[in-house]
Design an enzyme around this catalytic site. Structure first.
Site, PDB file in Angstrom:
ATOM      1  N   ASP A 131       0.857  -1.186   0.000  1.00  0.00           N
ATOM      2  CA  ASP A 131       0.000   0.000   0.000  1.00  0.00           C
ATOM      3  C   ASP A 131       0.896   1.240   0.000  1.00  0.00           C
ATOM      4  OD1 ASP A 131       1.009   0.101   2.550  1.00  0.00           O
ATOM      5  OD2 ASP A 131      -0.867  -0.349   3.540  1.00  0.00           O
ATOM      6  N   ASP A 148      -8.361  -7.278   0.959  1.00  0.00           N
ATOM      7  CA  ASP A 148      -7.358  -7.484   1.997  1.00  0.00           C
ATOM      8  C   ASP A 148      -7.901  -6.944   3.307  1.00  0.00           C
ATOM      9  OD1 ASP A 148      -5.542  -4.878   3.052  1.00  0.00           O
ATOM     10  OD2 ASP A 148      -6.806  -4.515   1.301  1.00  0.00           O
TER      11      ASP A 148
END
Length: 364
Positions: free
Chosen positions: A92, A282
């Site tokens: 990320d 996720d």
């Protein structure tokens, strides 16, 4: 590289199965991706992740850049080599952690993060020192970490933001995306063709229908991106608001590239999102729940410490628990958790991850 092929469409919903090609293997979607915040999924080894058919592992840019640092990871050969994981990985951008930790870390009622159009100044939770990160920095840091998929730097506005703030955060996210793309393309030209990196854009807009639609359209216009993510949901808003905002965004996103719902980890909501046409998910929730004694069963969350499990000789779930854990009864796992034994936490964490992975696989 990073081609996405739809292999199956479901007739009773917008669910689809697909294959996304990366340098470290083909990802079959829909898929749930375990989160290795600091380079490891808590209580789960890379070997176990492979055995449970986890296809992608996440690493957290914010935590890794603070310790041990992206330069160190690069020096050690990149994230795959360093953690001994040879399957696809995603990092990320660090934006969510910067904003969420900053909002919870205040002095005299003021957040200790400073957001400008150029970037973000924030305070390290490890040392207290101030750091500064721009969209360009986010690309360089993720490039050095070396995952297959990088995420654009975005501003994740709080769930209770008013329309004015949500609008400003959305426009800033779009501007940052343009800068991320430019920096990513510069880095890609310098990278060996054997290890390219994909970039996904992120849709924002809180729970405002007009903003979600506008943001999804904007990131969808960036055809050079390898995939599109929906961010800023599952952060405190109601389930109804979350699913409505998701549906609005998905309607604007192209069919020919993966759609990724960031931070969703509950079975029923994942199933609903898959049937809207979402491909990737996720969340830290499965392992976090496992460490606190909760497990998934028939779409619900159960507490293993409940008295009703004291003499229960059944496995956690006859269908969704991994085969090698079927021999552990609910009674025994309850005992482990009451005694605070690490094995109990590991069994529950693995079961919860496996549950969501198998749920996604059921649509293949």
């Amino acid at each position: 590289m990073f081609d996405f092929t739809i292999t199956k469409k479901h007739s009773d919903s917008n669910a689809r199965a697909g294959e996304f090609t990366t340098p470290h293997g083909v990802i079959k979607t829909p898929c749930f991706m375990p989160v290795g915040t600091k380079g490891a999924v808590k209580g789960i080894s890379p070997y176990t992740l492979k055995n449970m058919e986890a296809q992608v592992m996440l690493a957290n840019t914010y935590h890794l850049m603070l310790r041990p640092g992206e330069d160190y990871i690069h020096q050690m050969g990149g994230i795959h080599k360093w953690i001994s994981y040879d399957r696809p990985m995603l990092t990320d951008s660090g934006g969510f952690q910067i904003f969420s930790l900053g909002l919870g870390n205040k002095k005299d009622g003021q957040s200790l993060i400073k957001i400008t159009d150029q970037g973000v100044k924030f305070q390290s939770y490890l040392t207290g020192e101030y750091r500064y990160i721009t969209p360009e920095d986010a690309m360089i840091i993720q490039h050095k970490i070396g995952a297959d998929i990088m995420m654009a730097f975005d501003e994740c506005a709080p769930a209770d933001s008013d329309h004015g703030y949500a609008t400003r955060a959305m426009h800033r996210t779009h501007n940052w995306l343009d800068r991320c793309i430019e920096q990513w393309q510069k880095l890609d030209k310098k990278t060996s063709q054997s290890s390219p990196q994909a970039l996904f854009g992120i849709c924002q807009g809180v729970i405002f229908d007009d903003l979600r639609k506008q943001s999804a359209k904007y990131i969808a216009s960036k055809k050079e991106l390898s995939g599109y993510a929906i961010g800023g949901l599952s952060v405190g808003e109601s389930i109804d608001d979350m699913m409505r905002s998701l549906e609005i965004a998905v309607e604007e996103l192209p069919e020919d590239k993966p759609r990724y719902f960031m931070g969703l980890g509950t079975p029923k909501e994942i199933q609903r999102a898959i049937e809207m046409g979402v491909d990737m998910f996720d969340c830290v929730l499965p392992t976090r729940l496992g460490r606190h004694g909760a497990f998934f069963y028939q779409g619900e969350r159960c507490n293993i410490r409940n008295q009703k499990f004291q003499y229960d000789t059944k496995p956690l779930d006859p269908e969704m628990t991994p085969p090698h854990l079927q021999g552990f009864s609910r009674s025994y796992i309850r005992h482990l958790m009451i005694e605070n034994e690490m094995l109990g936490m590991m069994i529950l964490s693995e079961h919860n991850l496996h549950y969501l992975i198998k749920l996604c696989q059921s649509y293949h």
